[in-house]
Design an enzyme around this catalytic site. Structure first.
Site: not given
Ligand code: BV8
Ligand code: ZN
Length: 252
Positions: A70, A73, A103, A121, A129, A162
């Site tokens: 992080y 990044r 996001q 996100h 903390c 803490c």
């Molecule tokens: C949740 C922060 C309820 C961190 C991110 C099993 C267990 C638990 C959960 C799950 C599970 N299975 C599925 C889930 C749900 C899970 C999920 O969706 N998984 C997916 C992958 C299958 N979601 C979660 O866990 C969410 N919470 O569901 O809570 C819950 C709780 C407990 C148990 C069950 C459910 C939380 C999700 C948040 C994750 N954190 N980020 C960090 O960044 O380090 S997500 C991360 O992906 C980023 O934030 C990013 O924004 C996000 C999405 O990706 P994109 O933004 O779409 O980026 P990507 O690279 O994929 O695509 C880029 C696009 O841009 C492409 O299409 C490309 O063509 C295009 N592009 C490229 N260049 C350009 C362009 N477009 C325009 N112009 C350009 N120049």
């Molecule tokens: Zn603390």
């Protein structure tokens, strides 16, 4: 790459929109030089899978590795600038009721002048903390400091209240989204007449539900992405173009 010209019906929908929501993903920041979430991470991190690192399990197993990722990044975002797409959205919002829901965990929308209604996100710049959730002052943590040498492990700073480790302020896979951000985002998606979905692959839930909620509520949904995505079949128009090329044309 010159963008393919937009469909005239798309341009009409944009011109007549009264309440616009922009829903952005990592592609929004790609032309600023920030690797998208699913692009192979570069340099030190190329052998890591972001889906593995952005989890509570990775933090529990090796907090110093996750914290170093992080810091890397955040330092990278500090070094880049908003692109013409970010600037176009800030300009557009001065003339139209426009809400940004992102996001992304960078601050490039804000640095271009946008007010972001919801960071679904979290943010690279809101460490807190891991125990008492006290927000950490950015100068408590090194990534706000002068350029530091990238390292694969950096011991996370200790909470000044803490003593527990400070964690990144982002939402990890398996963690709930901030309730207020989600509430605001759903409200915006269900009450707009135009949603512009830019730079997201539409694979992360529940965020990826938002364009479908907008369509169901009667909005025109326009996708801007050089590639087709999981959302393409659901949207009204899909424009094969990049954020920095398409948004200035739409916002003009
Ligand atoms: C949740 C922060 C309820 C961190 C991110 C099993 C267990 C638990 C959960 C799950 C599970 N299975 C599925 C889930 C749900 C899970 C999920 O969706 N998984 C997916 C992958 C299958 N979601 C979660 O866990 C969410 N919470 O569901 O809570 C819950 C709780 C407990 C148990 C069950 C459910 C939380 C999700 C948040 C994750 N954190 N980020 C960090 O960044 O380090 S997500 C991360 O992906 C980023 O934030 C990013 O924004 C996000 C999405 O990706 P994109 O933004 O779409 O980026 P990507 O690279 O994929 O695509 C880029 C696009 O841009 C492409 O299409 C490309 O063509 C295009 N592009 C490229 N260049 C350009 C362009 N477009 C325009 N112009 C350009 N120049
Ligand atoms: Zn603390």
């Amino acid at each position: 790459m010159a963008p393919i010209e937009p469909d005239p019906a798309l341009v009409d929908a944009v011109r007549s929109a009264q309440r616009v929501v922009v829903f952005s993903g990592a592609g929004m920041s790609a032309e600023s030089g920030v690797p998208t979430f699913r692009d192979a991470l570069t340099g030190l991190w190329e052998r890591f899978d972001p889906m593995e690192l952005a989890t509570p399990e990775a933090w529990a197993r090796d907090p110093a590795l996750v914290w170093a990722w992080y810091e890397w990044r955040a330092a990278l975002v500090r070094r880049v600038r908003p692109n013409a797409g970010h600037v176009a959205l800030a300009d557009w919002a001065r003339a139209t009721d426009l809400t940004v829901v992102t996001q992304n965990v960078d601050d490039l929308h804000e640095r271009a002048g946008s007010t972001v209604a919801a960071h679904l996100h979290g943010s690279l710049f809101a460490p807190r903390c891991s125990a008492c959730a006290r927000p950490a002052e950015l100068d408590d943590v090194r990534f706000a400091g002068p350029g530091h040498e990238p390292a694969e492990r950096i011991t996370p700073p200790a909470c000044v209240a803490c003593g527990a480790p400070v964690r990144p302020g982002t939402v990890w896979f398996g963690e709930d989204l901030p309730a207020e951000s989600w509430r605001v985002a759903v409200g915006a998606a269900e009450n707009c007449d135009l949603m512009v979905v830019v730079g997201t692959s539409g694979v992360v839930y529940p965020a990826a539900e938002l364009p479908v909620r907008a369509v169901r509520a009667g909005a025109t949904v326009v996708e801007i992405n050089p590639d087709p995505t999981d959302l393409t079949a659901a949207v009204t128009h899909s424009w094969r173009a990049t954020a920095a090329r398409a948004l200035p044309a739409l916002a003009a």
